[in-house]
Design a protein around this motif. Structure first.
Motif, PDB file in Angstrom:
ATOM      1  N   LYS A   1       7.997 -11.699 -37.992  1.00 20.20           N
ATOM      2  CA  LYS A   1       8.508 -12.749 -37.115  1.00 20.20           C
ATOM      3  C   LYS A   1       9.898 -13.203 -37.527  1.00 20.20           C
ATOM      4  O   LYS A   1      10.635 -13.805 -36.730  1.00 20.20           O
ATOM      5  N   SER A   2      10.259 -12.925 -38.769  1.00 24.51           N
ATOM      6  CA  SER A   2      11.575 -13.352 -39.256  1.00 24.51           C
ATOM      7  C   SER A   2      12.720 -12.574 -38.607  1.00 24.51           C
ATOM      8  O   SER A   2      13.871 -12.999 -38.661  1.00 24.51           O
ATOM      9  N   ILE A   3      12.385 -11.432 -38.003  1.00 24.83           N
ATOM     10  CA  ILE A   3      13.427 -10.625 -37.352  1.00 24.83           C
ATOM     11  C   ILE A   3      13.656 -11.152 -35.943  1.00 24.83           C
ATOM     12  O   ILE A   3      12.755 -11.117 -35.095  1.00 24.83           O
ATOM     13  N   ASP A   4      14.846 -11.651 -35.728  1.00 21.62           N
ATOM     14  CA  ASP A   4      15.189 -12.183 -34.411  1.00 21.62           C
ATOM     15  C   ASP A   4      15.437 -11.040 -33.426  1.00 21.62           C
ATOM     16  O   ASP A   4      16.044 -10.029 -33.766  1.00 21.62           O
ATOM     17  N   LYS A   5      14.948 -11.199 -32.228  1.00 20.12           N
ATOM     18  CA  LYS A   5      15.133 -10.217 -31.158  1.00 20.12           C
ATOM     19  C   LYS A   5      14.590  -8.843 -31.535  1.00 20.12           C
ATOM     20  O   LYS A   5      15.240  -7.805 -31.306  1.00 20.12           O
ATOM     21  N   ALA A   6      13.368  -8.827 -32.103  1.00 21.04           N
ATOM     22  CA  ALA A   6      12.736  -7.546 -32.445  1.00 21.04           C
ATOM     23  C   ALA A   6      12.234  -6.826 -31.201  1.00 21.04           C
ATOM     24  O   ALA A   6      12.052  -5.605 -31.217  1.00 21.04           O
TER      25      ALA A   6
ATOM     26  N   ASP B   1      12.442  -6.206 -26.823  1.00 22.18           N
ATOM     27  CA  ASP B   1      13.394  -6.186 -25.717  1.00 22.18           C
ATOM     28  C   ASP B   1      12.662  -5.717 -24.465  1.00 22.18           C
ATOM     29  O   ASP B   1      11.480  -5.333 -24.510  1.00 22.18           O
TER      30      ASP B   1
ATOM     31  N   SER C   1      13.263  -3.394 -29.871  1.00 24.36           N
ATOM     32  CA  SER C   1      14.715  -3.207 -29.891  1.00 24.36           C
ATOM     33  C   SER C   1      15.062  -2.318 -31.092  1.00 24.36           C
ATOM     34  O   SER C   1      14.184  -1.968 -31.897  1.00 24.36           O
TER      35      SER C   1
ATOM     36  N   GLY D   1      13.989  -4.164 -34.168  1.00 30.83           N
ATOM     37  CA  GLY D   1      12.536  -4.138 -34.355  1.00 30.83           C
ATOM     38  C   GLY D   1      12.055  -2.782 -34.826  1.00 30.83           C
ATOM     39  O   GLY D   1      11.192  -2.680 -35.709  1.00 30.83           O
TER      40      GLY D   1
END
Length: 322
Positions: free
Chosen positions: A24-29, A31, A57, A60
């Motif tokens: 969840k720490s990865i932003d915009k995983a 698309d 993405s 991700g």
């Protein structure tokens, strides 16, 4: 067990990969497009998974790149109520952690045959997982599950036959969906928007003089004497201060007793007069033997001032809408 079959463990078919979800720490995983991210929710009865609810993405995908599974892998849900659902992966994809995927060695085994075989083993997998509230079959236990498979030649033949049936089912389903959409469109056109009726009326009213077409009320000082051609070749002669309204009345069966029983086709001829008295006088003249004879000649010559499309044209217009 027949000598034609061999008992093998799932882990012998090829490497098994347990899926992974990006942190969840990865932003915009995720698309709207990218690498398909398969979850049990995507296992909706399709044989091949070529589209998913969510896609990874590049960010991700990079976080779970060790969990990528190639085309023709067999993915099996191994947790919860979806336990044992199987699908074939149609392109490089990633699954979530609820799914174990077999990267089938296609030189020794037919991936489609393995898929078909595993679709019959759903209850077996549930039994192996146990009867807890949330049954789980981890990678180790999943890999130890045994199945009986025939020779590669028989696998290929069976997969070919079953795939043909699947394709026929897919096409039939697609046809049924198309027919249902057509039926819904026709229902809306006929009974909600009344498009065929509107098209028919538009043709029947086509050709009315511009002042009549644009006005729903009588035009001051203008009175029309008109001749309606009926479906049996007869003519009805009348006069009115509003030709458009009167034509609609005849079409609906409210115009005159004659046109109630003799279907009106079109206004074969009409003339405009500057007073009602003039219109009435012309109506009486047209109804005489000599007047009718002159009208028939005028209409036959093509010089008549006609209005309204024919019934045949109206029907064609209605059908074109459908």
């Amino acid at each position: 067990m027949s000598s034609d079959f061999t008992t093998v463990r799932l882990e012998q078919l090829g490497p098994i990969v347990t899926g992974k979800t990006p942190p969840k720490s990865i932003d915009k995983a995720f698309d709207q497009c990218g690498t398909p991210f398969i979850t049990p929710k995507d296992m909706d009865g399709r044989k091949w998974i070529d589209a998913t609810e969510r896609y990874l993405s590049d960010l991700g995908l990079d976080a779970v790149k060790k969990s990528i599974v190639p085309r023709c892998s067999v993915a099996v849900s191994c947790i919860g109520s979806d336990m044992g659902k199987a699908v074939l992966v149609d392109c490089d994809s990633v699954t979530n952690q609820q799914i174990n995927t077999i990267l089938v060695d296609s030189e020794k085994w037919n991936p489609e045959y393995i898929y078909y075989l595993l679709t019959t083993k759903q209850q077996l997998l549930k039994d192996i997982a146990g009867g807890s509230a949330t049954p789980i079959l981890n990678k180790g236990h999943f890999g130890k599950v045994e199945i009986d498979v025939p020779s590669k030649e028989l696998q290929d033949q069976a997969a070919k036959v079953l795939s043909a049936f699947d394709e026929k089912i897919r096409l039939n389903t697609q046809t049924n969906q198309t027919l249902e959409q057509i039926a819904q469109a026709i229902f809306k056109s006929w009974f909600v928007d009344f498009e065929p009726v509107k098209a028919k009326m538009a043709v029947l009213e086509a050709g009315l003089p511009a002042p009549v077409r644009i006005s729903d009320g009588p035009r001051e000082g203008i009175f029309c004497t008109y001749v309606i051609e009926c479906d049996d070749g007869s003519y009805y002669i009348g006069q009115t201060d509003n030709l458009k309204r009167r034509w609609r009345e005849h079409l609906s069966g409210k115009g005159a007793q004659w046109t109630k029983t003799h279907k009106p086709l079109q206004i074969a001829h009409f003339e405009e007069n500057s007073s009602r008295e003039e219109a009435v006088a012309k109506e009486k003249n047209w109804k005489t033997t000599a007047g009718r004879r002159e009208l028939k000649k005028l209409i036959a010559s093509g010089a008549a001032r006609q209005a309204g499309g024919t019934a045949e044209q109206a029907e064609l217009a209605a059908m074109s809408v459908i």
